[in-house]
Design an enzyme around this catalytic site. Structure first.
Site, PDB file in Angstrom:
ATOM      1  N   ARG A  22       0.819  -1.208   0.000  1.00  0.00           N
ATOM      2  CA  ARG A  22       0.000   0.000   0.000  1.00  0.00           C
ATOM      3  C   ARG A  22       0.857   1.264   0.000  1.00  0.00           C
ATOM      4  O   ARG A  22       0.576   2.219  -0.702  1.00  0.00           O
ATOM      5  CB  ARG A  22      -0.949  -0.006   1.211  1.00  0.00           C
ATOM      6  CG  ARG A  22      -2.016   1.061   1.160  1.00  0.00           C
ATOM      7  CD  ARG A  22      -2.902   1.047   2.400  1.00  0.00           C
ATOM      8  NE  ARG A  22      -2.202   1.414   3.612  1.00  0.00           N
ATOM      9  CZ  ARG A  22      -1.829   2.651   3.932  1.00  0.00           C
ATOM     10  NH1 ARG A  22      -2.113   3.647   3.130  1.00  0.00           N
ATOM     11  NH2 ARG A  22      -1.189   2.890   5.059  1.00  0.00           N
ATOM     12  N   CYS A 160      -7.338   1.190  12.369  1.00  0.00           N
ATOM     13  CA  CYS A 160      -6.175   0.474  12.911  1.00  0.00           C
ATOM     14  C   CYS A 160      -6.504  -0.031  14.308  1.00  0.00           C
ATOM     15  O   CYS A 160      -6.464  -1.214  14.575  1.00  0.00           O
ATOM     16  CB  CYS A 160      -4.962   1.378  12.904  1.00  0.00           C
ATOM     17  SG  CYS A 160      -4.413   1.614  11.215  1.00  0.00           S
ATOM     18  N   ARG A 180      -4.938  -3.664  14.858  1.00  0.00           N
ATOM     19  CA  ARG A 180      -4.467  -4.648  13.877  1.00  0.00           C
ATOM     20  C   ARG A 180      -3.120  -4.287  13.296  1.00  0.00           C
ATOM     21  O   ARG A 180      -2.346  -5.147  12.876  1.00  0.00           O
ATOM     22  CB  ARG A 180      -5.479  -4.813  12.735  1.00  0.00           C
ATOM     23  CG  ARG A 180      -5.629  -3.575  11.907  1.00  0.00           C
ATOM     24  CD  ARG A 180      -6.454  -3.740  10.649  1.00  0.00           C
ATOM     25  NE  ARG A 180      -6.595  -2.447  10.023  1.00  0.00           N
ATOM     26  CZ  ARG A 180      -5.682  -1.877   9.222  1.00  0.00           C
ATOM     27  NH1 ARG A 180      -4.572  -2.517   8.898  1.00  0.00           N
ATOM     28  NH2 ARG A 180      -5.879  -0.684   8.721  1.00  0.00           N
ATOM     29  N   SER A 181      -2.807  -2.974  13.225  1.00  0.00           N
ATOM     30  CA  SER A 181      -1.634  -2.496  12.507  1.00  0.00           C
ATOM     31  C   SER A 181      -1.123  -1.255  13.219  1.00  0.00           C
ATOM     32  O   SER A 181      -1.925  -0.383  13.557  1.00  0.00           O
ATOM     33  CB  SER A 181      -2.061  -2.169  11.071  1.00  0.00           C
ATOM     34  OG  SER A 181      -1.041  -1.529  10.354  1.00  0.00           O
ATOM     35  N   HIS A 221       5.086  -2.231  13.592  1.00  0.00           N
ATOM     36  CA  HIS A 221       6.159  -2.031  12.614  1.00  0.00           C
ATOM     37  C   HIS A 221       6.817  -0.657  12.695  1.00  0.00           C
ATOM     38  O   HIS A 221       6.243   0.297  13.210  1.00  0.00           O
ATOM     39  CB  HIS A 221       5.625  -2.270  11.190  1.00  0.00           C
ATOM     40  CG  HIS A 221       4.351  -1.542  10.894  1.00  0.00           C
ATOM     41  ND1 HIS A 221       3.111  -2.126  11.035  1.00  0.00           N
ATOM     42  CD2 HIS A 221       4.107  -0.272  10.495  1.00  0.00           C
ATOM     43  CE1 HIS A 221       2.177  -1.249  10.713  1.00  0.00           C
ATOM     44  NE2 HIS A 221       2.755  -0.111  10.384  1.00  0.00           N
TER      45      HIS A 221
HETATM   46  N1  LIG Z   1       1.488   5.670   8.210  1.00  0.00           N
HETATM   47  C1  LIG Z   1       0.538   6.066   9.078  1.00  0.00           C
HETATM   48  N2  LIG Z   1       0.849   6.115  10.388  1.00  0.00           N
HETATM   49  C2  LIG Z   1      -0.089   6.506  11.297  1.00  0.00           C
HETATM   50  O1  LIG Z   1       0.247   6.534  12.498  1.00  0.00           O
HETATM   51  C3  LIG Z   1      -1.396   6.853  10.847  1.00  0.00           C
HETATM   52  C4  LIG Z   1      -1.684   6.791   9.470  1.00  0.00           C
HETATM   53  N3  LIG Z   1      -0.706   6.398   8.603  1.00  0.00           N
HETATM   54  N4  LIG Z   1      -2.906   7.157   8.972  1.00  0.00           N
HETATM   55  C5  LIG Z   1      -4.013   7.419   9.865  1.00  0.00           C
HETATM   56  C6  LIG Z   1      -3.606   7.955  11.165  1.00  0.00           C
HETATM   57  C7  LIG Z   1      -3.134   9.381  11.209  1.00  0.00           C
HETATM   58  N5  LIG Z   1      -2.190   9.339  12.332  1.00  0.00           N
HETATM   59  C8  LIG Z   1      -1.112  10.210  12.478  1.00  0.00           C
HETATM   60  C9  LIG Z   1      -0.816  11.108  11.476  1.00  0.00           C
HETATM   61  C10 LIG Z   1       0.247  11.982  11.615  1.00  0.00           C
HETATM   62  C11 LIG Z   1       1.016  11.956  12.766  1.00  0.00           C
HETATM   63  C12 LIG Z   1       2.131  12.947  12.901  1.00  0.00           C
HETATM   64  O2  LIG Z   1       2.551  13.556  11.933  1.00  0.00           O
HETATM   65  N6  LIG Z   1       2.632  13.161  14.091  1.00  0.00           N
HETATM   66  C13 LIG Z   1       3.747  14.081  14.347  1.00  0.00           C
HETATM   67  C14 LIG Z   1       3.292  15.492  14.615  1.00  0.00           C
HETATM   68  C15 LIG Z   1       1.879  15.656  15.011  1.00  0.00           C
HETATM   69  C16 LIG Z   1       1.426  17.094  15.268  1.00  0.00           C
HETATM   70  O3  LIG Z   1       2.195  18.050  15.040  1.00  0.00           O
HETATM   71  O4  LIG Z   1       0.298  17.265  15.695  1.00  0.00           O
HETATM   72  C17 LIG Z   1       4.513  13.550  15.544  1.00  0.00           C
HETATM   73  O5  LIG Z   1       5.685  13.938  15.666  1.00  0.00           O
HETATM   74  O6  LIG Z   1       3.951  12.795  16.331  1.00  0.00           O
HETATM   75  C18 LIG Z   1       0.718  11.050  13.779  1.00  0.00           C
HETATM   76  C19 LIG Z   1      -0.346  10.176  13.627  1.00  0.00           C
HETATM   77  C20 LIG Z   1      -2.134   8.008  12.881  1.00  0.00           C
HETATM   78  N7  LIG Z   1      -2.436   7.241  11.720  1.00  0.00           N
HETATM   79  O1  LIG Z   2      -4.378   4.975  14.873  1.00  0.00           O
HETATM   80  C1  LIG Z   2      -3.582   4.587  13.995  1.00  0.00           C
HETATM   81  C2  LIG Z   2      -3.887   4.675  12.652  1.00  0.00           C
HETATM   82  C3  LIG Z   2      -2.978   4.219  11.749  1.00  0.00           C
HETATM   83  N1  LIG Z   2      -1.802   3.680  12.148  1.00  0.00           N
HETATM   84  C4  LIG Z   2      -0.840   3.218  11.119  1.00  0.00           C
HETATM   85  C5  LIG Z   2      -0.567   1.754  11.012  1.00  0.00           C
HETATM   86  C6  LIG Z   2      -0.098   1.617   9.570  1.00  0.00           C
HETATM   87  O2  LIG Z   2       1.273   2.005   9.472  1.00  0.00           O
HETATM   88  C7  LIG Z   2      -0.947   2.658   8.841  1.00  0.00           C
HETATM   89  C8  LIG Z   2      -2.210   2.049   8.247  1.00  0.00           C
HETATM   90  O3  LIG Z   2      -1.872   1.242   7.171  1.00  0.00           O
HETATM   91  P1  LIG Z   2      -2.625  -0.125   6.815  1.00  0.00           P
HETATM   92  O4  LIG Z   2      -2.010  -0.499   5.492  1.00  0.00           O
HETATM   93  O5  LIG Z   2      -4.077   0.174   6.703  1.00  0.00           O
HETATM   94  O6  LIG Z   2      -2.295  -1.116   7.898  1.00  0.00           O
HETATM   95  O7  LIG Z   2      -1.324   3.588   9.831  1.00  0.00           O
HETATM   96  C9  LIG Z   2      -1.482   3.615  13.482  1.00  0.00           C
HETATM   97  O8  LIG Z   2      -0.395   3.154  13.888  1.00  0.00           O
HETATM   98  N2  LIG Z   2      -2.397   4.053  14.373  1.00  0.00           N
END
Ligand SMILES: Nc1nc(=O)c2c([nH]1)NC[C@@H]1CN(c3ccc(C(=O)N[C@@H](CCC(=O)O)C(=O)O)cc3)CN21
Ligand SMILES: O=c1ccn([C@H]2C[C@H](O)[C@@H](COP(=O)(O)O)O2)c(=O)[nH]1
EC number: 2.1.1.45
Length: 283
Positions: A22, A160, A180-181, A221
């Site tokens: 993905r 997730c 799950r992930s 992971h």
């Molecule tokens: N690859 C991936 N990892 C994730 O953890 C994740 C996803 N996708 N997609 C859905 C949600 C969105 N989530 C996220 C998205 C961005 C941050 C992030 O950028 N965090 C930074 C800064 C956050 C901020 O400034 O508010 C960090 O340093 O924690 C964390 C969780 C958790 N989930």
């Molecule tokens: O709450 C969350 C939401 C997302 N994630 C991470 C886990 C995976 O790295 C990606 C989602 O990818 P999939 O291919 O759908 O598993 O986002 C998380 O850790 N926590």
């Protein structure tokens, strides 16, 4: 904090490289981790070996409790974390079910607050659980699920942390959450806060005491581009003691959470942390 660092170290030492189609990135992966949070004694599981943006994590869980399905609503609450999944995810942009800019589709609370019934209509899972727990009832199936395999193509991402199961022993509330992930450097930093806050808030609005929260992770992971900062920077740092989370005691009902609660209703006391580390985010 120790259990988080132990999991990070375990992935570095024992993980297997798995290609993720993905995101087109390799992930160093382990299967199964069980974390426990002591909500009764306010041991807030905030990462201290880098600066954690914990308000974003709380904004996400409040958005899920409200049933949000737009990244704009999450932004208004105080987090941009859903922007990339709404607007930069190639598969979702090409999905005919996407309703335009910022639409996330049927994710998390959009399902949990209106879970479709096979014979028509919807069930508000969260409201039902709140109603039961407020009356001291635990029917041994107080399960908030966000997982609907029939809806996977109607949302930008499968949930997730897909299930939260509440249990009462007398007036002490417990929570078992299943994921799950897990993107351990970025996502877990938030997910630990969310499991903790969900139990603390649910106990508060149902008139129960919080006990422990148990967090099961299946696939844990580290993405290939996150490995060096985790192994060479974050894991070399000494953790600080756990801070305390203070929740506004005026939050008394699910309606309060749906209507007026903001991030100003949450304070963290005694948060000592190392410098921020900006981990790459895989879309
Ligand atoms: N690859 C991936 N990892 C994730 O953890 C994740 C996803 N996708 N997609 C859905 C949600 C969105 N989530 C996220 C998205 C961005 C941050 C992030 O950028 N965090 C930074 C800064 C956050 C901020 O400034 O508010 C960090 O340093 O924690 C964390 C969780 C958790 N989930
Ligand atoms: O709450 C969350 C939401 C997302 N994630 C991470 C886990 C995976 O790295 C990606 C989602 O990818 P999939 O291919 O759908 O598993 O986002 C998380 O850790 N926590």
């Amino acid at each position: 904090m120790k259990q988080y660092l132990d999991l990070c170290q375990r992935i570095v030492d024992e993980g297997t490289w798995i290609n993720n189609e993905r995101t087109n990135k390799r992930c160093l992966t382990v299967i199964n981790a069980d974390l426990t949070y002591d909500v009764a004694n306010n041991q807030f599981p905030l990462v201290t070996t880098r600066k954690s943006f914990w308000k974003s994590a709380i904004a996400e869980i409040i958005g899920y409790m409200r049933g949000y399905q737009s990244a704009a609503d999450f932004r208004a609450l105080g987090t941009k974390t859903w922007d990339a999944n709404a607007n930069l995810n190639e598969a979702w942009l090409n999905n005919p079910n996407r309703k335009g800019e910022d639409d996330l589709g049927l994710i998390y609370g959009a399902l949990g607050r209106a879970f479709p019934k096979p014979n028509g209509g919807h069930v508000d899972l969260l409201q039902n659980i709140v109603d039961d727990l407020s009356k001291g009832i635990d029917n041994r199936g107080e399960i908030l699920t966000f997982l609907h395999p029939g809806a996977f193509d109607l949302g930008c991402l499968r949930p997730c942390m897909y299930e939260h199961h509440f249990s009462l022993l007398g007036d002490t509330l417990y929570l078992n959450s299943t994921q799950r992930s897990c993107d351990v450097p970025l996502g877990l930093n938030f997910n630990m806060v969310q499991v903790y806050v969900l139990l603390a808030l649910m106990a508060q609005i149902t008139g129960n005491k919080p006990g422990k929260a148990y967090h099961k992770i299946v696939n844990a992971h580290i993405y290939e581009d996150q490995l060096a900062p985790m192994r060479d920077i974050q894991l070399k740092r000494e953790p600080f003691p756990a801070p305390k989370l203070i929740i506004n005691p005026e939050i008394k009902s699910l309606k309060d959470i749906e209507t007026w609660v903001t991030l100003d209703d949450f304070k963290v006391e005694g948060y000592q942390h190392h410098d921020a580390i900006h981990y790459p985010f895989a879309v």
